[in-house]
Design an enzyme around this catalytic site. Structure first.
Site, PDB file in Angstrom:
ATOM      1  N   GLY A 161       0.869  -1.177   0.000  1.00 37.30           N
ATOM      2  CA  GLY A 161       0.000   0.000   0.000  1.00 37.30           C
ATOM      3  C   GLY A 161       0.902   1.221   0.000  1.00 37.30           C
ATOM      4  O   GLY A 161       1.364   1.677  -1.039  1.00 37.30           O
ATOM      5  N   ASP A 167       2.563  11.981  -8.533  1.00 37.55           N
ATOM      6  CA  ASP A 167       2.804  13.420  -8.284  1.00 37.55           C
ATOM      7  C   ASP A 167       1.633  14.232  -8.821  1.00 37.55           C
ATOM      8  O   ASP A 167       1.141  15.156  -8.181  1.00 37.55           O
ATOM      9  CB  ASP A 167       4.085  13.899  -8.996  1.00 37.55           C
ATOM     10  CG  ASP A 167       5.348  13.527  -8.235  1.00 37.55           C
ATOM     11  OD1 ASP A 167       5.244  13.125  -7.067  1.00 37.55           O
ATOM     12  OD2 ASP A 167       6.444  13.646  -8.824  1.00 37.55           O
ATOM     13  N   GLU A 226      -4.107   7.480  -3.161  1.00 40.56           N
ATOM     14  CA  GLU A 226      -3.005   8.143  -3.884  1.00 40.56           C
ATOM     15  C   GLU A 226      -1.933   8.683  -2.924  1.00 40.56           C
ATOM     16  O   GLU A 226      -1.269   9.676  -3.197  1.00 40.56           O
ATOM     17  CB  GLU A 226      -3.549   9.210  -4.838  1.00 40.56           C
ATOM     18  CG  GLU A 226      -4.463   8.561  -5.877  1.00 40.56           C
ATOM     19  CD  GLU A 226      -4.777   9.399  -7.088  1.00 40.56           C
ATOM     20  OE1 GLU A 226      -3.978  10.290  -7.425  1.00 40.56           O
ATOM     21  OE2 GLU A 226      -5.822   9.145  -7.712  1.00 40.56           O
ATOM     22  N   GLY A 227      -1.773   7.978  -1.802  1.00 41.19           N
ATOM     23  CA  GLY A 227      -0.738   8.318  -0.830  1.00 41.19           C
ATOM     24  C   GLY A 227      -1.329   8.912   0.441  1.00 41.19           C
ATOM     25  O   GLY A 227      -1.982   9.949   0.388  1.00 41.19           O
ATOM     26  N   ILE A 232     -22.089  22.138  12.734  1.00 36.35           N
ATOM     27  CA  ILE A 232     -22.984  23.275  12.488  1.00 36.35           C
ATOM     28  C   ILE A 232     -24.397  22.783  12.168  1.00 36.35           C
ATOM     29  O   ILE A 232     -25.381  23.334  12.652  1.00 36.35           O
ATOM     30  CB  ILE A 232     -22.415  24.165  11.354  1.00 36.35           C
ATOM     31  CG1 ILE A 232     -21.178  24.907  11.872  1.00 36.35           C
ATOM     32  CG2 ILE A 232     -23.469  25.155  10.844  1.00 36.35           C
ATOM     33  CD1 ILE A 232     -20.407  25.693  10.828  1.00 36.35           C
ATOM     34  N   GLU A 279       0.571  10.429   5.935  1.00 40.96           N
ATOM     35  CA  GLU A 279       1.874  10.075   6.515  1.00 40.96           C
ATOM     36  C   GLU A 279       2.930   9.976   5.410  1.00 40.96           C
ATOM     37  O   GLU A 279       4.054  10.458   5.558  1.00 40.96           O
ATOM     38  CB  GLU A 279       1.770   8.750   7.286  1.00 40.96           C
ATOM     39  CG  GLU A 279       0.947   8.822   8.568  1.00 40.96           C
ATOM     40  CD  GLU A 279      -0.557   9.058   8.337  1.00 40.96           C
ATOM     41  OE1 GLU A 279      -1.082   8.635   7.287  1.00 40.96           O
ATOM     42  OE2 GLU A 279      -1.197   9.672   9.208  1.00 40.96           O
ATOM     43  N   ARG A 304      -1.761  13.610  -6.999  1.00 38.66           N
ATOM     44  CA  ARG A 304      -1.889  14.227  -5.673  1.00 38.66           C
ATOM     45  C   ARG A 304      -2.432  15.648  -5.755  1.00 38.66           C
ATOM     46  O   ARG A 304      -3.110  16.115  -4.845  1.00 38.66           O
ATOM     47  CB  ARG A 304      -0.548  14.126  -4.950  1.00 38.66           C
ATOM     48  CG  ARG A 304      -0.304  12.683  -4.543  1.00 38.66           C
ATOM     49  CD  ARG A 304       1.101  12.338  -4.122  1.00 38.66           C
ATOM     50  NE  ARG A 304       1.172  10.895  -3.844  1.00 38.66           N
ATOM     51  CZ  ARG A 304       2.295  10.224  -3.694  1.00 38.66           C
ATOM     52  NH1 ARG A 304       3.455  10.838  -3.786  1.00 38.66           N
ATOM     53  NH2 ARG A 304       2.263   8.923  -3.447  1.00 38.66           N
ATOM     54  N   ARG A 308     -31.318  28.616  10.204  1.00 34.54           N
ATOM     55  CA  ARG A 308     -31.626  27.818  11.391  1.00 34.54           C
ATOM     56  C   ARG A 308     -31.719  28.713  12.630  1.00 34.54           C
ATOM     57  O   ARG A 308     -30.731  29.374  12.987  1.00 34.54           O
ATOM     58  CB  ARG A 308     -30.532  26.757  11.575  1.00 34.54           C
ATOM     59  CG  ARG A 308     -30.559  26.019  12.881  1.00 34.54           C
ATOM     60  CD  ARG A 308     -31.668  25.020  12.916  1.00 34.54           C
ATOM     61  NE  ARG A 308     -31.579  24.191  14.117  1.00 34.54           N
ATOM     62  CZ  ARG A 308     -32.608  23.516  14.607  1.00 34.54           C
ATOM     63  NH1 ARG A 308     -33.795  23.576  14.000  1.00 34.54           N
ATOM     64  NH2 ARG A 308     -32.464  22.778  15.684  1.00 34.54           N
TER      65      ARG A 308
END
Ligand code: COS
Length: 384
Positions: free
Chosen positions: A131, A244, A367-368, A341, A371, A247, A272
């Protein structure tokens, strides 16, 4: 410095905004419940050219740069995220490898069909043991005469069940790992030995499937190595360069969804009434709105700047990781505040806030992960 969005891109942004409001938003709930996008909508996406955003006009695409492309995603993610996902892999991780590194024959053969939306492309990298540690893939490819024979399995492959073309990473030299041992292949769904495995059950992103892919002595012609024989062993770098760009896309998706949530929250805060006045008049709600808007402003500037840098031909490994990290982490903070909210109503399926909350969660992972983004940024800093 000129921060104006060029007129042609602004017009395109308007077109997508109208498409979202008129065609996508009205069926967002239906798609969420049924789990599929009606074919008529996919056809409209084809007609708008949405499957070939970055593909050059000579191959039938719109030839957009990174800025143009992220503007489209930003608009598309103001509704159910699955619509963006339907075109995402064809425009992005599924085709960018061919676009960047493919031979002219490969571009001629695949890009026009992907750009028209006739074929869907996707990206086959992730495996159960690979992964975040993408170099640890186990799928192997061995050359046998005129064919590469692939064996192994992939999982979590977005659009895997409907795709025709799979940019597939496989090990061709175990001793070399990420430096010379992984090759990128174009696999077609009808190639012998290829099949789609289980369609995975997910927390969100209903209407967009991810699945396993099985390679059981799958025969890919020799000429399907992306970039040809010179690129044997270079697939890991292709995959990283593809990511790249991906991302930036993830940043745009989190931004579009965040903007939508903020707009909904502003509207709700005006309407509201509690304790005899609209909740927007309470400072604690105002603080949440102010923080959301401030973060969105920052996210948009960094995203557009990174896209602009890419369009100037700059390598943006670090910037793309920063964009993904910031925008997607922000997205989760914003989705959380939006539920707060809206209160009890935010938690109910009657409104789409909870759907955005669930779908937003994925952006920090695929896609990453956040971390891995920090690893990429820090390594990049320390290398200088
Ligand atoms: N562009 C070009 N080349 C790159 C690159 C990039 N963005 N990133 C890495 N490389 C190159 C390196 O330069 C190195 O080659 P050289 O030694 O010749 O310079 C080679 O690739 C190996 O790089 P590295 O040592 O950094 O590899 P690691 O195995 O340590 O992995 C991370 C690096 C963790 C960043 C990578 O595995 C990764 O991005 N993981 C996340 C994968 C992911 O996003 N998965 C999501 C599913 S796919 S939708």
């Amino acid at each position: 410095m000129d921060f104006t969005i060029p007129e042609d891109l602004r017009m395109m942004q308007e077109t997508i905004r109208r498409f979202v409001e008129k065609d996508l938003e009205p069926i967002s709930r239906q798609v969420e419940e049924e789990g599929t996008i009606p074919e008529g909508i996919v056809q409209k996406m084809r007609e708008l050219g949405l499957f070939g955003l970055p593909i050059p006009e000579e191959y039938g695409g719109l030839g957009l740069g990174a800025l143009g492309e992220i503007l489209v995603y930003e608009e598309l993610t103001k509704t159910n995220a699955c619509f963006r996902s339907r075109i995402g892999t064809s425009n992005g991780i599924g085709s960018v490898g061919i676009l960047m590194d493919g031979t002219e024959e490969q571009k001629q053969k695949y890009l026009p069909r992907i750009a028209s939306g006739e074929w869907t492309a996707c990206f086959a990298l992730s495996e159960p043991e690979a992964g975040s540690d993408a170099a640890n893939i186990k799928t192997e490819a061995v050359l046998d005469g005129d064919h590469w024979v692939l064996n192994g399995m992939k999982h979590f492959i977005t659009n895997g069940d409907i795709a025709h073309v799979f940019t597939t990473m496989a090990v061709t030299d175990k001793s070399k790992g990420s430096r010379g041992g992984i090759t990128a292949f174009i696999v077609e769904k009808d190639m012998p030995g290829f099949s789609v495995g289980t369609i995975e059950k997910k927390m969100g992103l209903r209407g967009s499937n991810s699945s396993e892919l099985i390679f059981d002595n799958c025969m890919a012609p020799k000429e399907n190595v992306i970039g040809g024989d010179d690129m044997i062993g270079q697939g890991f770098k292709t995959a990283m360069r593809v990511l790249d760009k991906g991302r930036l896309t993830m940043g745009a998706c989190a931004l579009g969804a965040s903007q939508k949530l903020l707009d909904m929250c502003i509207e709700y805060a005006k309407q509201r009434v509690q304790f005899g006045k609209p909740i927007g008049q309470f400072q604690m709600v105002q603080a949440m709105l102010a923080d959301m808007a401030t973060e969105i402003y920052a996210a948009r500037q960094m995203l557009y700047n990174a896209a602009w840098l890419r369009d100037q031909g700059k390598r943006i490994t670090r910037e793309a990781a920063m964009v993904k990290l910031f925008c997607t982490e922000m997205g989760s903070r914003i989705a959380d505040k939006a539920i707060q909210i809206f209160g009890g109503m935010g938690y109910m399926k009657e409104l789409p806030v909870e759907m955005f909350y669930r779908d937003m969660r994925l952006y920090r992972i695929f896609e990453g992960t956040s971390e891995i983004m920090r690893v990429v940024i820090a390594r990049n800093l320390l290398k200088e």
